[in-house]
Design an enzyme around this catalytic site. Sequence first.
Site, PDB file in Angstrom:
ATOM      1  N   LYS A   1       0.922  -1.320   0.030  1.00  0.00           N
ATOM      2  CA  LYS A   1      -0.178   0.202   0.042  1.00  0.00           C
ATOM      3  C   LYS A   1       0.860   1.202  -0.169  1.00  0.00           C
ATOM      4  O   LYS A   1       0.473   2.100  -0.773  1.00  0.00           O
ATOM      5  CB  LYS A   1      -0.890   0.086   1.199  1.00  0.00           C
ATOM      6  CG  LYS A   1      -1.764  -0.976   1.375  1.00  0.00           C
ATOM      7  CD  LYS A   1      -2.834  -1.140   2.488  1.00  0.00           C
ATOM      8  CE  LYS A   1      -2.122  -0.983   3.899  1.00  0.00           C
ATOM      9  NZ  LYS A   1      -1.180  -2.262   4.305  1.00  0.00           N
TER      10      LYS A   1
ATOM     11  N   ARG B   1      11.615  -1.393  11.028  1.00  0.00           N
ATOM     12  CA  ARG B   1      10.177  -1.301  11.816  1.00  0.00           C
ATOM     13  C   ARG B   1      10.282  -2.568  13.073  1.00  0.00           C
ATOM     14  O   ARG B   1      10.172  -3.475  12.686  1.00  0.00           O
ATOM     15  CB  ARG B   1       9.125  -1.353  11.082  1.00  0.00           C
ATOM     16  CG  ARG B   1       8.760   0.194  10.609  1.00  0.00           C
ATOM     17  CD  ARG B   1       7.560   0.328   9.867  1.00  0.00           C
ATOM     18  NE  ARG B   1       6.327  -0.444  10.132  1.00  0.00           N
ATOM     19  CZ  ARG B   1       5.176  -0.438   9.308  1.00  0.00           C
ATOM     20  NH1 ARG B   1       5.160   0.196   8.240  1.00  0.00           N
ATOM     21  NH2 ARG B   1       4.154  -1.142   9.922  1.00  0.00           N
TER      22      ARG B   1
ATOM     23  N   ARG C   1      -0.361  -8.872  13.185  1.00  0.00           N
ATOM     24  CA  ARG C   1      -1.008  -7.798  12.315  1.00  0.00           C
ATOM     25  C   ARG C   1      -1.805  -8.687  11.284  1.00  0.00           C
ATOM     26  O   ARG C   1      -2.615  -8.038  10.729  1.00  0.00           O
ATOM     27  CB  ARG C   1       0.360  -7.074  11.863  1.00  0.00           C
ATOM     28  CG  ARG C   1       0.698  -6.244  12.649  1.00  0.00           C
ATOM     29  CD  ARG C   1       2.137  -5.740  12.140  1.00  0.00           C
ATOM     30  NE  ARG C   1       2.091  -4.882  11.269  1.00  0.00           N
ATOM     31  CZ  ARG C   1       3.106  -4.549  10.304  1.00  0.00           C
ATOM     32  NH1 ARG C   1       4.381  -5.134  10.555  1.00  0.00           N
ATOM     33  NH2 ARG C   1       2.813  -3.693   9.381  1.00  0.00           N
TER      34      ARG C   1
HETATM   35  P1  AP5 Z   1       4.945  -1.658   1.845  1.00  0.00           P
HETATM   36  O1  AP5 Z   1       4.591  -0.779   0.469  1.00  0.00           O
HETATM   37  O2  AP5 Z   1       5.346  -1.012   3.052  1.00  0.00           O
HETATM   38  O3  AP5 Z   1       3.481  -2.163   2.173  1.00  0.00           O
HETATM   39  P2  AP5 Z   1       2.367  -1.702   3.088  1.00  0.00           P
HETATM   40  O4  AP5 Z   1       1.205  -2.548   2.653  1.00  0.00           O
HETATM   41  O5  AP5 Z   1       2.237  -0.400   3.094  1.00  0.00           O
HETATM   42  O6  AP5 Z   1       2.522  -2.452   4.543  1.00  0.00           O
HETATM   43  P3  AP5 Z   1       2.485  -1.505   6.218  1.00  0.00           P
HETATM   44  O7  AP5 Z   1       3.333  -2.718   7.062  1.00  0.00           O
HETATM   45  O8  AP5 Z   1       3.041  -0.278   6.120  1.00  0.00           O
HETATM   46  O9  AP5 Z   1       1.198  -1.915   6.309  1.00  0.00           O
HETATM   47  P4  AP5 Z   1       0.340  -1.976   7.492  1.00  0.00           P
HETATM   48  O10 AP5 Z   1      -0.811  -1.433   7.144  1.00  0.00           O
HETATM   49  O11 AP5 Z   1       0.616  -3.010   8.427  1.00  0.00           O
HETATM   50  O12 AP5 Z   1       1.015  -0.825   8.562  1.00  0.00           O
HETATM   51  P5  AP5 Z   1       0.596   0.642   9.040  1.00  0.00           P
HETATM   52  O13 AP5 Z   1       1.721   1.365   8.852  1.00  0.00           O
HETATM   53  O14 AP5 Z   1      -0.497   1.071   8.116  1.00  0.00           O
HETATM   54  O15 AP5 Z   1       5.790  -2.863   1.263  1.00  0.00           O
HETATM   55  C1  AP5 Z   1       6.212  -3.686   2.384  1.00  0.00           C
HETATM   56  C2  AP5 Z   1       7.513  -4.266   1.835  1.00  0.00           C
HETATM   57  O16 AP5 Z   1       7.464  -5.025   0.582  1.00  0.00           O
HETATM   58  C3  AP5 Z   1       8.586  -3.058   1.256  1.00  0.00           C
HETATM   59  O17 AP5 Z   1      10.002  -3.393   1.832  1.00  0.00           O
HETATM   60  C4  AP5 Z   1       8.395  -2.942   0.041  1.00  0.00           C
HETATM   61  O18 AP5 Z   1       9.777  -2.333  -0.531  1.00  0.00           O
HETATM   62  C5  AP5 Z   1       8.244  -4.232  -0.417  1.00  0.00           C
HETATM   63  N1  AP5 Z   1       7.609  -4.536  -1.878  1.00  0.00           N
HETATM   64  C6  AP5 Z   1       6.463  -3.626  -2.022  1.00  0.00           C
HETATM   65  N2  AP5 Z   1       5.800  -3.691  -3.239  1.00  0.00           N
HETATM   66  C7  AP5 Z   1       6.754  -5.020  -3.417  1.00  0.00           C
HETATM   67  C8  AP5 Z   1       6.535  -5.815  -4.818  1.00  0.00           C
HETATM   68  N3  AP5 Z   1       5.802  -5.631  -5.668  1.00  0.00           N
HETATM   69  N4  AP5 Z   1       7.490  -6.719  -4.884  1.00  0.00           N
HETATM   70  C9  AP5 Z   1       8.366  -7.090  -3.984  1.00  0.00           C
HETATM   71  N5  AP5 Z   1       8.583  -6.200  -2.819  1.00  0.00           N
HETATM   72  C10 AP5 Z   1       7.659  -5.463  -2.618  1.00  0.00           C
HETATM   73  O19 AP5 Z   1       0.147   0.493  10.363  1.00  0.00           O
HETATM   74  C11 AP5 Z   1       1.271  -0.005  11.496  1.00  0.00           C
HETATM   75  C12 AP5 Z   1       0.335  -0.006  12.710  1.00  0.00           C
HETATM   76  O20 AP5 Z   1      -0.336   1.230  12.893  1.00  0.00           O
HETATM   77  C13 AP5 Z   1      -0.836  -0.879  12.792  1.00  0.00           C
HETATM   78  O21 AP5 Z   1      -0.427  -2.279  13.063  1.00  0.00           O
HETATM   79  C14 AP5 Z   1      -1.839  -0.334  13.791  1.00  0.00           C
HETATM   80  O22 AP5 Z   1      -1.187  -0.860  15.036  1.00  0.00           O
HETATM   81  C15 AP5 Z   1      -1.631   1.216  13.798  1.00  0.00           C
HETATM   82  N6  AP5 Z   1      -2.699   1.458  12.720  1.00  0.00           N
HETATM   83  C16 AP5 Z   1      -2.514   2.177  11.555  1.00  0.00           C
HETATM   84  N7  AP5 Z   1      -3.588   2.509  10.854  1.00  0.00           N
HETATM   85  C17 AP5 Z   1      -4.582   2.298  11.752  1.00  0.00           C
HETATM   86  C18 AP5 Z   1      -5.861   2.484  11.862  1.00  0.00           C
HETATM   87  N8  AP5 Z   1      -6.582   2.901  10.518  1.00  0.00           N
HETATM   88  N9  AP5 Z   1      -6.541   1.792  12.704  1.00  0.00           N
HETATM   89  C19 AP5 Z   1      -6.107   1.496  13.754  1.00  0.00           C
HETATM   90  N10 AP5 Z   1      -4.567   1.152  14.141  1.00  0.00           N
HETATM   91  C20 AP5 Z   1      -3.941   1.586  12.997  1.00  0.00           C
END
Ligand code: AP5
Length: 212
Positions: free
Chosen positions: A13, A156, A167
């Site tokens: 994402k 992270r 998660r």
């Molecule tokens: P990346 O693009 O970083 O993936 P992502 O989907 O953004 O992953 P996140 O871990 O950031 O999502 P998340 O939803 O768990 O965390 P968030 O920060 O929102 O890609 C991942 C890896 O793969 C990277 O190394 C990238 O380079 C690689 N990659 C990407 N595309 C690729 C491809 N096509 N091929 C190969 N490699 C690839 O949330 C963190 C925490 O915050 C949550 O756990 C929760 O505690 C809290 N939180 C956040 N939002 C909320 C909410 N709305 N409600 C409640 N709690 C919340």
Amino acid sequence: MRIVILGAPGAGKGTQGQLLSDYLKVPKISSGDMLRAEVAGGTKIGQEVKSIMENGGLVSDELISELIRKRISKEDCKNGYLLDGYPRTLKQAETLEKAGVIIDLIINIEISDEEIILRMSGRRSHPASGRVYHVQFNPPKDPNRDDLTGEPLIQREDDAEAVVGHRLQAYHQITAPLIQWYQQKQYPFISISGQGSVQEVQSNILNKLREQ
Ligand code: AP5
């Protein structure tokens, strides 16, 4: 355009959101980045959410919805934005809808749990900008340094294997039902396979966007 990007943790994402944000010239708003900034700043909110995030749980709907409400009312969101990581529960989606926010498109990125675990273990992040890399699949030009600023990259804490399990569980139980919710309400919706290279996934998204 107001876009919501749905997908499991690590689905891509943030990566695709950043590319789309550059392409559409609208800000990418990542709820995770906003919360991590609160933690890094040691604010009251940061202290409240730190351990929840470290354990892979979800922070309260009220808290995150208020942060997002304030953020999307800023001037730079006038012409649209991309929401990455919000909404993540039915309550959050309902809050957005009740606030009268019109979402033009939902992009759902689909990926297997096995691929997610591979991606999380190699992820490196630049906290100040939210840019993400992968040591193997999307490496920075200089190992462990951000391409644009040259600043150090971090791993992270919630990318540890045990936390990734929590998660993923939260995603499957609480967030995945949003897919059906949005589809039943007939929001404009596209599903994209997150497998394949970053460029392949991006061109699939852009092709589908052009068809809309
Ligand atoms: P990346 O693009 O970083 O993936 P992502 O989907 O953004 O992953 P996140 O871990 O950031 O999502 P998340 O939803 O768990 O965390 P968030 O920060 O929102 O890609 C991942 C890896 O793969 C990277 O190394 C990238 O380079 C690689 N990659 C990407 N595309 C690729 C491809 N096509 N091929 C190969 N490699 C690839 O949330 C963190 C925490 O915050 C949550 O756990 C929760 O505690 C809290 N939180 C956040 N939002 C909320 C909410 N709305 N409600 C409640 N709690 C919340």
